[in-house]
Design an enzyme around this catalytic site. Structure first.
Site, short mmCIF file in Angstrom:
data_model
loop_
_atom_site.label_atom_id
_atom_site.label_comp_id
_atom_site.label_asym_id
_atom_site.label_seq_id
_atom_site.Cartn_x
_atom_site.Cartn_y
_atom_site.Cartn_z
N ASP A 13 -12.25 -39.29 4.97
CA ASP A 13 -12.37 -38.44 6.16
C ASP A 13 -13.42 -37.37 5.93
O ASP A 13 -13.23 -36.20 6.27
CB ASP A 13 -11.00 -37.82 6.48
CG ASP A 13 -10.98 -37.16 7.85
OD1 ASP A 13 -11.84 -37.50 8.68
OD2 ASP A 13 -10.14 -36.30 8.09
N ASN A 34 -4.48 -45.71 21.69
CA ASN A 34 -4.53 -44.29 21.33
C ASN A 34 -5.65 -43.99 20.34
O ASN A 34 -5.72 -42.90 19.78
CB ASN A 34 -3.19 -43.85 20.74
CG ASN A 34 -2.81 -44.62 19.48
OD1 ASN A 34 -3.58 -45.46 19.00
ND2 ASN A 34 -1.63 -44.35 18.96
N CYS A 54 1.56 -39.82 20.22
CA CYS A 54 1.05 -41.15 20.55
C CYS A 54 1.33 -42.18 19.45
O CYS A 54 1.34 -43.38 19.70
CB CYS A 54 -0.44 -41.11 20.89
SG CYS A 54 -1.53 -40.72 19.51
#
Length: 310
Positions: free
Chosen positions: A133, A154, A243
């Site tokens: 990330d 999502n 979600c």
């Protein structure tokens, strides 16, 4: 005799399993042509809100060979973070599951460094970079391309076996490896994530208006939270899992085995009253190694104050 590409591919996947990764898939490094229009659409519609950094390095986001010179392969890895137990939400503010414990960036990077060190002992030196990330890498695109899972409505990567509560990481390297193929999309007609989002952040299938997302508002947004979020935050003080929690595939999620991802005692025992009274000193102690430090003390206080206005 095994070709080097087949031999190295087999070795990498064995090492990934040994080091605790739930999945490992491989793609050929190159330009992500099919992802360029979607990224352009996302930025042109300002779905990134105030995350101006997403406008930078457009070409690098789409081509890992601009990030790692001479790269031939993208190794995508998934690491489970689904907790053994959810933190009590009765008289408590909510925090996203990924932030229950130590910062995954550091935990997974350290695991990857050890894994690559072992690989180089057996293969020999090769050029690589590790990403967790971090840097302009389209992680979900590479994970989808390598067959780890499909991108759900999502916009999270989903697998049939484990759902979506996992981190993604990459090793971009100059090894020529055997590549994997994408898997089919298994969302079908399901709209649970779209219908459950209290702010309407999922504007269409697989497209998120980040500026409407509770995670964005509580983590990335540096200014005051807009009034449009009032009565829609559902007690989330850092991040949001709505979600994912409603996704039927997450009924197959299984608890992680990583001690560093166990929630600290403060998160399990604190009440709303105690969060409201938190000081800078306590914040620094509780979240010293946590992803929550990203929002800073002032950001967490802002989130809690905003929730109390509801």
């Amino acid at each position: 005799m095994l070709q080097n590409s087949e031999k190295y591919t087999k070795l990498i996947k064995e090492k990934a399993k040994k080091f605790g990764f739930m999945s490992c898939g491989i793609s050929k490094a190159g330009f992500l042509e099919e992802d360029a229009p979607a990224l352009e659409h996302f930025l042109n519609n300002h779905f990134h809100g105030e995350m101006a950094y997403m406008e930078n390095h457009f070409d690098k986001r789409l081509n890992p060979q601009l990030l790692v010179e001479g790269s031939k392969s993208v190794i995508s890895l998934a690491y489970n973070y689904f907790p053994k137990e959810n933190i009590n939400t009765l008289d408590n503010f909510k925090i996203s599951k990924y932030a229950y414990a130590q910062d995954y960036h550091e935990v997974i990077k350290e695991i990857l460094r050890e894994m690559v060190a072992e690989l180089q002992e057996e293969i020999g030196e090769f050029q690589f970079r590790i990403f967790v990330d971090s840097a302009p890498v389209l992680e979900r695109s590479w994970a989808r391309k390598s067959g780890i899972g499909w991108v759900g409505k999502n916009a999270n990567l989903i697998t049939k076996q484990r759902g979506s509560f996992f981190f993604l990481a990459e090793i971009i390297c100059d090894l020529v490896l055997d590549t994997d193929t994408p898997v089919a999309d298994h969302c079908g007609r399901c709209r649970k994530c779209i219908d459950a989002c209290p702010t309407g952040a999922i504007v269409s299938e697989k497209i998120i208006d980040g500026s409407k997302c509770i995670s964005y508002a509580t983590i990335e947004l540096k200014n005051e939270i807009p009034d449009s979020f009032k009565n829609k935050m559902e007690d989330w003080m850092f991040g949001c899992d709505i979600c994912q929690d409603v996704c039927p595939w997450n009924r197959f999620s299984t608890p992680h085995q990583q001690p560093k991802f166990e929630p600290n005692a403060f998160l399990k025992s604190y009440t709303k009253r105690e969060w409201r009274e938190i000081t800078q000193e306590l914040f620094s102690e509780i979240f010293r190694k946590s992803p929550v430090k990203r929002t800073k003390f002032s950001g967490l206080k802002r989130n809690i104050d905003f929730l109390d206005q509801l």
